[in-house]
Design an enzyme around this catalytic site. Structure first.
Site, mmCIF file in Angstrom:
data_model
loop_
_atom_site.group_PDB
_atom_site.id
_atom_site.type_symbol
_atom_site.label_atom_id
_atom_site.label_comp_id
_atom_site.label_asym_id
_atom_site.label_seq_id
_atom_site.Cartn_x
_atom_site.Cartn_y
_atom_site.Cartn_z
ATOM 1 N N LEU A 123 11.166 -20.584 -3.997
ATOM 2 C CA LEU A 123 10.200 -19.634 -3.437
ATOM 3 C C LEU A 123 8.917 -19.718 -4.237
ATOM 4 C CD1 LEU A 123 9.452 -17.136 -1.614
ATOM 5 C CD2 LEU A 123 10.346 -15.701 -3.473
ATOM 6 N N TRP A 128 -11.279 -2.750 -9.208
ATOM 7 C CA TRP A 128 -11.881 -2.530 -10.516
ATOM 8 C C TRP A 128 -12.718 -1.249 -10.523
ATOM 9 C CZ3 TRP A 128 -10.088 -5.065 -14.520
ATOM 10 C CH2 TRP A 128 -9.592 -6.354 -14.370
ATOM 11 N N ASP A 154 0.829 -1.206 0.000
ATOM 12 C CA ASP A 154 0.000 0.000 0.000
ATOM 13 C C ASP A 154 0.867 1.260 0.000
ATOM 14 O OD1 ASP A 154 -2.343 1.426 -0.018
ATOM 15 O OD2 ASP A 154 -2.691 1.259 2.135
ATOM 16 N N ARG A 168 -11.781 1.628 -9.465
ATOM 17 C CA ARG A 168 -10.938 2.820 -9.600
ATOM 18 C C ARG A 168 -11.129 3.457 -10.979
ATOM 19 N NH1 ARG A 168 -5.085 1.888 -6.594
ATOM 20 N NH2 ARG A 168 -5.944 1.522 -4.509
ATOM 21 N N HIS A 202 2.994 3.602 -8.999
ATOM 22 C CA HIS A 202 2.856 2.164 -9.259
ATOM 23 C C HIS A 202 4.121 1.597 -9.899
ATOM 24 C CE1 HIS A 202 -1.224 1.997 -7.923
ATOM 25 N NE2 HIS A 202 -1.650 2.869 -8.827
#
Length: 243
Positions: A121, A59, A10, A61, A27
């Site tokens: 991983l 969705w 965030d 946004r 982003h």
């Protein structure tokens, strides 16, 4: 050391806004932090990392931001999969992938197929994902089993439910980290986080560094995980005859 780390990434938009830049710049900066987090997990021997990349609510946004995120997502798959495969990372996606464009779904399928045998991983990316959605999907699967005669209603318990949840083949997260300053889990892994240790930081996701992750792990190491028991029950016996 946690075996499974879950993260809500965030603060990308706020990071950009504080710099008077478009949200997409945040982003893009956040994508670099993803690589740092993966590097950290590989270095520390953490076996599973689950990242909340795009929620079912995201969705809603602005269309321009969603479109740019999808392009960023597609570019990341094209750019990163070969290197992650080389490093032994298994990639998987959880969520309603049918909501994505076909080109993106094809890339997701290809990434999972290419890395399916890697074991160093497991990187699970929650995209178009919601915890309530996950639980509802498991309930529907159990209902179908009952209708088909494969399962009796009285046999539905927590274990039966768990086998139909996303990440059913992984241990529940040991540690949950949320950056950005909010203190909630925002519909992320609602079933799986039942006994997970929670850790929150004001650090915005693009500002993530190894020192922040190390603080989270150090704090986790000091906690006593009782799973409903008492501390005395978990303490090793001091009776020398109790071998």
């Amino acid at each position: 050391m946690p075996a499974h780390l879950a993260v809500i990434m965030d603060g990308n938009g706020r990071w950009a806004e504080r710099r008077k830049r478009p949200r997409m710049i945040g982003h893009r900066a956040g994508a670099r932090a993803v690589n740092l987090c993966i590097d950290f997990c590989l270095e520390q021997g953490i076996e599973a990392l689950t990242l909340f990349a795009f929620s079912s609510e995201n969705w809603g946004r602005p269309e321009e931001e969603v479109g740019a995120l999808m392009k960023l997502f597609l570019n990341a798959l094209e750019r990163e999969v070969e290197e992650l495969d080389r490093r032994g990372v298994r990639i998987r996606f959880i969520g309603e992938r049918e909501r994505f464009a076909q080109a993106l779904r094809d890339k997701m399928d290809a990434a999972e197929m290419q890395t399916r045998d890697n074991r160093r991983l497991t990187l699970s990316i929650a995209a178009s994902y919601g915890g309530r959605q996950d639980i509802a999907a498991a309930a529907r699967a159990l209902a179908r089993d009952v209708v088909d005669g494969k399962l009796r209603v009285q046999d539905i318990d927590e274990n039966a439910m768990a086998t139909h949840m996303a990440l059913a083949d992984l241990p529940a997260p040991d540690l949950f980290i949320r950056t950005g300053g909010d203190h909630r889990i925002s519909n992320f892994l609602l079933w799986q986080l039942a006994y997970t240790e929670l850790w929150f930081t004001e650090t915005l996701w693009p500002e993530l560094d190894a020192a922040t992750l190390r603080r989270a792990l150090d704090d986790y190491a000091r906690r006593e995980r009782r799973f409903g028991l008492t501390g005395a029950q978990l303490a090793p016996s001091t009776n020398p005859s109790a071998a």
